[in-house]
Write an enzyme that holds these catalytic residues in place. Sequence first.
Site, PDB file in Angstrom:
ATOM      1  N   ASP A 157      50.871  32.520  34.365  1.00  0.00           N
ATOM      2  CA  ASP A 157      52.283  32.398  33.989  1.00  0.00           C
ATOM      3  C   ASP A 157      52.682  30.925  34.078  1.00  0.00           C
ATOM      4  O   ASP A 157      51.830  30.035  34.111  1.00  0.00           O
ATOM      5  CB  ASP A 157      53.129  33.248  34.957  1.00  0.00           C
ATOM      6  CG  ASP A 157      54.343  33.855  34.288  1.00  0.00           C
ATOM      7  OD1 ASP A 157      55.220  33.079  33.872  1.00  0.00           O
ATOM      8  OD2 ASP A 157      54.424  35.097  34.190  1.00  0.00           O
TER       9      ASP A 157
ATOM     10  N   HIS B 144      59.971  31.604  35.464  1.00  0.00           N
ATOM     11  CA  HIS B 144      59.336  32.861  35.071  1.00  0.00           C
ATOM     12  C   HIS B 144      58.214  33.256  36.029  1.00  0.00           C
ATOM     13  O   HIS B 144      58.144  34.404  36.488  1.00  0.00           O
ATOM     14  CB  HIS B 144      58.806  32.739  33.646  1.00  0.00           C
ATOM     15  CG  HIS B 144      58.454  34.048  33.005  1.00  0.00           C
ATOM     16  ND1 HIS B 144      57.212  34.643  33.167  1.00  0.00           N
ATOM     17  CD2 HIS B 144      59.170  34.887  32.219  1.00  0.00           C
ATOM     18  CE1 HIS B 144      57.191  35.785  32.487  1.00  0.00           C
ATOM     19  NE2 HIS B 144      58.358  35.953  31.895  1.00  0.00           N
TER      20      HIS B 144
ATOM     21  N   SER C  35      58.349  41.482  30.865  1.00  0.00           N
ATOM     22  CA  SER C  35      57.526  40.748  31.827  1.00  0.00           C
ATOM     23  C   SER C  35      57.679  41.319  33.223  1.00  0.00           C
ATOM     24  O   SER C  35      56.711  41.440  33.989  1.00  0.00           O
ATOM     25  CB  SER C  35      57.923  39.266  31.848  1.00  0.00           C
ATOM     26  OG  SER C  35      57.336  38.557  30.793  1.00  0.00           O
TER      27      SER C  35
END
Length: 823
Positions: free
Chosen positions: A570, A601, A761
Amino acid sequence: MKLHRLVAPVLVLAALAAVPADPAAAVTVSAAPSPAVVTQPVAVTVTADFPLVGAPSCTMEVNFGDGSPWTDAGTCTTTPCTLSGLTHVYATPGTFTLTAREKAGACLTPPNPPDPGTGTLVVNPPAVAVAVSPPAFQTARGAAASQALAYRFTATPPASLTLSSSKGVFLAGGRVVGEVRAPLSAAIRNGTAIVTEAVPVPVAVLERAERLGTPQVVYQRQFSNAFLSATALATLTLTTEAGADFRVTRIQLYFGNRRAEAEVARSGPAPKAFADVWFTGSGLLRGYWEVDGRRLAVVERHLAAERFVTLRLPDPPGLPTFQEGTHVLRFVVTEPAQEIPLPEAIYFVASGGTAGRARIVLLEPGDGGNVAASRPVFTWRAAPGCRTYLVEFLERAGEKPVFSAYTRATRYTPPAFTLGAVFRPGGRYLWHVKGFAADGTPKAESAIGTFTFGSKAEVVPGEILVAAADDAEGARVLEAVQDRYELRPVRTFRLRSIGWRCAVFRTDRDVFRLSAEIRREKGVVLAQPNYVFRTLSEPMSDLQGLGRELDFERLHRRLRGKGVLVAVIDTGVDTGHEDLRGRIRSARNLVPGEAYRAEIHGTAVAGVIAAALNGRGIEGIAPEAELLALRACRQAAPGRPEGRCVSTAVAEAVDTAVAERAGVVNLSLGATVPDPLVARVISAGARRGVVFVAPAGNVPGRGALAFPAAHPDVVAVAGRDAGGRPFPDAEIARMADLSAPCIHVLTTTPGGDYNFLDGTSLAAAAVSGVVALALGRDGRVDRGALHASAGGLCQWAERLLAMRLCRAPESRRSGTGAPATRR
């Protein structure tokens, strides 16, 4: 003797009279004003002296020194002679020599020498200034926009000339971050001109500016001709939605049938009319409804906070239906100043039905085909008797169009503001055409066609990835490919899990075609573009609680994932966050040319999986699992969670996770097409027992899973909103292995903070946490159970962990029923 004395003086006097007093000024030429300016009329004066023998008759001519032909200045009949009234305009600046002389064969008495005479004139370019209105404007981060600009040109002294500009450029931090390739031309007449432009501001430009750390972007246009230039500048400031300039960005009209056209019976019930208005900023919206140019109702409404509002035509007055024929409905915005075309909707008042309408044949794109995101084109075959066509685009049959337009052509290209604002890359849409006669009577219609918008893969421009065996022969193969195809090396790396050596090259050729050529070379095992992946979450400030899907208290009394390594591929994870401190075994950077950093994120995904049980903050699903934080993606812009990664970094990260013996690999990212290199390393990892988890995607209407969720060795996870509805839509949820909560998920963010985020996600991260719990208990998982789902996360987890967890019947949560298998 006296006679001789008398004659001699006369001869002497005559001889003296034939010699001019100033021989250098016998023929002269001059111009005024001096200096002059390009395109400014110049007055030319010629003077000449002649011998005193009768009256002269001599035509003089002038050459202006700029390549134009000799021009008659007039005829001298007296001496001295002055000829004026001749004018000339110079088209270019410079220093010019003017020449005046007798015209051959047109002089009875030639002028005194010197002949010809010359003069010098300096011609300067005019001073041109350009002012931009407005000189500055604001737009919201992360949202495509369009801004109308007016360029006002002033030439001093007043002149007439034309300047052109081939393109506009966006500048941030002194670097070009985008272009608008639309030529403009300014025809300056008598010193003034005004040119207007609707400037599309793509999201990519805003993201690049934010990556450079600047909140301002300058839009620049250079207007020029052969001898001068003028620069126009407008400053764009990035702000929040609320702080942006109040601007209407899009209007969509439709009737109660959710279409931009309707048919009603004469004097029958009027169709309801609606206007969806998208906007940024806040302010007073003023406008009015009109039919056939007649105002029906005035609208004054203060808009704030939202980005979208639906307005309804009041009833009364409603739409008139007493007159047969076609009627045009418009919603006209008077404030703020309108920058986009005003749409129209048409309703037809008739006494008959729709029988006998001709069929319109859709040509391009073919049903189910793709359209280019850069310039989509739609064409159809002309229908007899049709003068005007209505083109409608829909996400789903029976719903209102997302966009519609009228045209007289049989070819239509949506305007630039719709690309990204209306049509999403990879999204699947319907389209439909109706034809109308000159009087507005419906004459023909098409069947409904389908297309995918911009589904061509996103790649790193000009980069190609080539792989060969990881040995001496493989190294020679890569060198030979580099030489033969004149490639420029970028970097090389090894994928030990599959025994490959990979090289990234730069090229000026089309990367798709070049990949196909190189794949035929002996020893090459793979050649492909460097595909782009994006993380799949969005920021959310709505402070709602996370829907309780799992009974954490019961779950964590028995299972915590201890001893399991979960790789998070990520953006960077905040290793110092108090809920993640001690949970991260290793953190590595795989983005070339950058250092490891904490980003939104990756930190959010890590928190969902393994936030610690420490009495503070949140609880991860597997709070004693260890994390391998692999930064393969770069955060797109400060303050926003979206990340961007490429094939090479993702493949290296998967290879590293397999080498480090990770039990679970969470890939909360996606691309629109399969990536052969990443697919190969995932397959190799799966054969070694690694479980891969990825989100199904966030784009509704696409009709396909994102990659790598589409890979058969990956657990594909769709989402569910707070009301149990499938996310991004029911079709993708049916293709996925299971669905999990993905809206308003409270999780960790950099700097020791927490926030609510949305996106599949986070649903994938929740599934990775459950897999870690199963591995922590048994050391293995039943792969059949991973892909055999009956709907939501809780029921799936109960089967995988063989324990009771669900607090309510699953049917109340899933909202989708049993998804169909994707294999």
